[in-house]
Motif scaffolding. Structure first.
Motif, PDB file in Angstrom:
ATOM      1  N   MET A 138     -54.698 -37.805  20.204  1.00  0.00           N
ATOM      2  CA  MET A 138     -54.727 -39.141  20.779  1.00  0.00           C
ATOM      3  C   MET A 138     -54.092 -40.161  19.845  1.00  0.00           C
ATOM      4  SD  MET A 138     -58.566 -39.192  22.430  1.00  0.00           S
ATOM      5  CE  MET A 138     -58.496 -40.923  22.934  1.00  0.00           C
ATOM      6  N   LEU A 172     -52.709 -37.777  28.173  1.00  0.00           N
ATOM      7  CA  LEU A 172     -52.380 -37.140  26.910  1.00  0.00           C
ATOM      8  C   LEU A 172     -51.447 -35.967  27.186  1.00  0.00           C
ATOM      9  CD1 LEU A 172     -52.815 -36.796  23.827  1.00  0.00           C
ATOM     10  CD2 LEU A 172     -54.793 -35.343  24.390  1.00  0.00           C
ATOM     11  N   THR A 208     -46.789 -35.393  20.566  1.00  0.00           N
ATOM     12  CA  THR A 208     -47.934 -35.802  21.379  1.00  0.00           C
ATOM     13  C   THR A 208     -47.691 -37.204  21.917  1.00  0.00           C
ATOM     14  OG1 THR A 208     -49.125 -36.610  19.408  1.00  0.00           O
ATOM     15  CG2 THR A 208     -49.609 -34.357  20.169  1.00  0.00           C
ATOM     16  N   THR A 215     -47.286 -46.199  25.487  1.00  0.00           N
ATOM     17  CA  THR A 215     -47.385 -44.807  25.040  1.00  0.00           C
ATOM     18  C   THR A 215     -47.167 -44.721  23.536  1.00  0.00           C
ATOM     19  OG1 THR A 215     -46.524 -44.000  27.163  1.00  0.00           O
ATOM     20  CG2 THR A 215     -46.471 -42.469  25.314  1.00  0.00           C
ATOM     21  N   LEU A 236     -49.802 -40.347  23.979  1.00  0.00           N
ATOM     22  CA  LEU A 236     -51.016 -40.920  24.559  1.00  0.00           C
ATOM     23  C   LEU A 236     -50.632 -42.194  25.299  1.00  0.00           C
ATOM     24  CD1 LEU A 236     -54.113 -40.760  24.871  1.00  0.00           C
ATOM     25  CD2 LEU A 236     -54.261 -42.358  22.965  1.00  0.00           C
TER      26      LEU A 236
END
Length: 272
Positions: free
Chosen positions: A108, A230, A241, A157, A243
């Motif tokens: 996250m 996610l 990644t 994001t 989030l």
């Protein structure tokens, strides 16, 4: 929906996401655009390739990772900026009441797992639309509520790239997938001393890279619920990644808030 409810939802969302909403909470009052693309199939199986590397991957250098990171102009209709010190939460400031859920908390906030050799982070936010043509004092109650809701319709994001050596990248990706499955019923995270309650994790669909996965996380704060998206994507030894949060999404359960596939696709393209 009453304007007071809209405001309460937005303020609650800002309070519970210290890093991601640094831009969105202080943003323009103009209306924004959804981060669209892809069908929001809540609970659907994650798609995307799952090809494990045939040989140990060589980690990208810091310079190579910077080259592979998103820059302004890479994602149409979005602003891209480097994450700054105010967007950082040190790994030791991230905790979970269930140890198995810690990889989700790390993802996250873009924190690396063991074996990472370099990290970059970017903030990507949808460009706002033109502002309302009427002033607030000239609007009806319905128009004012609609304008207020539109003003919060901005998707932010946080994108993190972590370059891993050997099999550490695939291991980190597999660990995140396992953690998301094990913690589907929820957990409580501690982020820089603040509690964040995740009440559920459900799978989404996404494609890209050598393997990819996506989830919807529902966060609850004093009875107000807000959805987050996610995404994890691995290309050789690099794990990206994403989030995402949309301030307006909490008003209707996130029905119009989808995985930001255009951001994911742009990053996947740069990773090659």
């Amino acid at each position: 929906m009453r304007a007071t409810v809209v405001r309460r939802t937005a303020l609650a969302a800002c309070a519970v996401s210290l890093t991601l909403l640094a831009t969105a909470c202080g943003g323009s009052s103009d209306a924004g655009t959804d981060a669209g693309g892809g069908k929001n199939d809540k609970g659907a199986a994650t798609s995307g390739s799952s090809s494990a590397p045939t040989a140990s991957a060589k980690a990208l250098s810091t310079a190579e990772l910077e080259t592979a990171s998103l820059k302004q102009g890479d994602v149409e209709g979005h602003k891209v900026a480097e994450a700054g010190p105010d967007d950082e939460v040190p790994a030791d400031g991230l905790k979970a009441d269930k140890a198995t859920c810690l990889p989700v908390v790390h993802a996250m906030y873009g924190a690396a797992e063991a074996g990472s050799k370099a990290t970059t982070k970017r903030k990507v936010i949808t460009d706002p639309k033109a502002g309302a043509k009427k002033s607030l004092k000239d609007m009806t109650e319905g128009e004012a509520e609609g304008a207020l809701k539109a003003a919060f319709d901005l998707t932010s994001t946080l994108v993190a790239l972590n370059a891993y050596e050997g099999t550490a990248g695939p291991d980190a990706f597999a660990g995140l997938k396992k953690a998301a499955a094990d913690c589907a019923g929820g957990f409580t995270a501690t982020v820089a001393g603040a509690k964040q309650k995740i009440v559920s994790i459900s799978e989404e669909k996404v494609t890209g890279g050598d393997e990819s996965a996506a989830w919807t996380l529902i966060q609850e704060d004093e009875g107000a619920k807000a959805p987050f998206k996610l995404v994890a994507l691995r290309k050789e030894g690099t794990v990206a990644t994403f989030l995402s949060f949309n301030l307006a999404a909490g008003q209707d359960g996130g029905a119009k808030f989808t995985v930001p596939t255009e951001v994911v696709a742009a990053q996947a393209k740069k990773l090659g």
